[in-house]
Design an enzyme around this catalytic site. Sequence first.
Site, PDB file in Angstrom:
ATOM      1  N   GLN A  52       0.831  -1.201   0.000  1.00 51.03           N
ATOM      2  CA  GLN A  52       0.000   0.000   0.000  1.00 51.03           C
ATOM      3  C   GLN A  52       0.869   1.256   0.000  1.00 51.03           C
ATOM      4  O   GLN A  52       1.882   1.321   0.691  1.00 51.03           O
ATOM      5  CB  GLN A  52      -0.911  -0.008   1.231  1.00 51.03           C
ATOM      6  CG  GLN A  52      -2.182   0.767   1.027  1.00 51.03           C
ATOM      7  CD  GLN A  52      -3.363   0.134   1.743  1.00 51.03           C
ATOM      8  OE1 GLN A  52      -3.462  -1.081   1.815  1.00 51.03           O
ATOM      9  NE2 GLN A  52      -4.247   0.943   2.257  1.00 51.03           N
ATOM     10  N   HIS A  68      -1.002  -3.712  10.964  1.00 54.99           N
ATOM     11  CA  HIS A  68       0.136  -4.412  11.572  1.00 54.99           C
ATOM     12  C   HIS A  68       0.337  -4.056  13.043  1.00 54.99           C
ATOM     13  O   HIS A  68       1.439  -3.762  13.489  1.00 54.99           O
ATOM     14  CB  HIS A  68       1.415  -4.152  10.763  1.00 54.99           C
ATOM     15  CG  HIS A  68       1.326  -4.635   9.358  1.00 54.99           C
ATOM     16  ND1 HIS A  68       1.282  -5.981   9.047  1.00 54.99           N
ATOM     17  CD2 HIS A  68       1.227  -3.969   8.188  1.00 54.99           C
ATOM     18  CE1 HIS A  68       1.163  -6.114   7.735  1.00 54.99           C
ATOM     19  NE2 HIS A  68       1.118  -4.915   7.191  1.00 54.99           N
TER      20      HIS A  68
END
Length: 312
Positions: A10, A203
């Site tokens: 991304q 994350h």
Amino acid sequence: MTRALVFPGQGSQFVGMGKSLADAEEAARLVFEEVDDALSQHLSKTMWEGPEDELRLTENTQPALMAVSMAVIKVLEAGGVKVEDLASHVAGHSLGEYSALAAAGAFSVSDAAKLLKLRGQAMQRAVPVGEGAMAAILGLSLEDVNAVAEEAAAGQVCVTANDNSDGQVVVSGHKAAVERAIELAKAKGAKRGLLLPVSAPFHCPLMKPAADEMKEALAEVKIDRPVVPVIANVIAAPISEPEGVRTLLVEQVTAAVRWRESVAAFGSLGVHEVVEVGAGKVLTGLVRRIDRDLATVNLQDPADIEAFTASL
């Protein structure tokens, strides 16, 4: 020369990506059609015409970036260049790990697209918009950023999410904690600390609901042994066993992306050249910062591919 293929994550997306490939190469067009069909949406139209806000939605960005990477791979294969002959290892940054696995034959393109669509949706669902954040901390070591994140948490979540390169580490967690981390990092001598334009805190432990969704989805998907080992984000080491791949893709949702260590591992694995496959040149820049001895190439349009195959 031993090569590794790397696949972007991304932040590498842009309106128009993959269009020149689709216009020039039937093998690429078929990939975009397969992804559109798998998702029952005209994702390729969004990729090529925008609007940018729609492309930037996580659930669109993730399969879109994979589609561009796989279009490049399929054009190479149509020209007689197979991944297993080209590279000794593959790796991808976050969602790019799915692209790497698809390129190495572990997933079909359709399955990768469906998984990434779900991954994007699940990540967005995991934390209400505005409650989480991510920030890039520039100019501090990983150890210093770990200490900053721990101090900034103060009962909330704030952890290292991406170890991108020396002096570029990303933290993720509750918005207030991430903002505290920026100020603490500056006090420790960071060159910069800036919030990233992302819609969720990727994350980090706040992504646990998304990891649970991915565990269910991945349990239903056939994963074949990749034709070359994948350097997994979670362990920064090669893996080939399908069940290990499955487990690490679940862990990857909440764990840090160990990109600096993954690239550093290339040297010990005998890799001399790193080829970034897909949109943008973000990973090429990171690789150069991590290990200047590694040659780099970027493949994202027909001219790149033509020049690269001519050099083989």
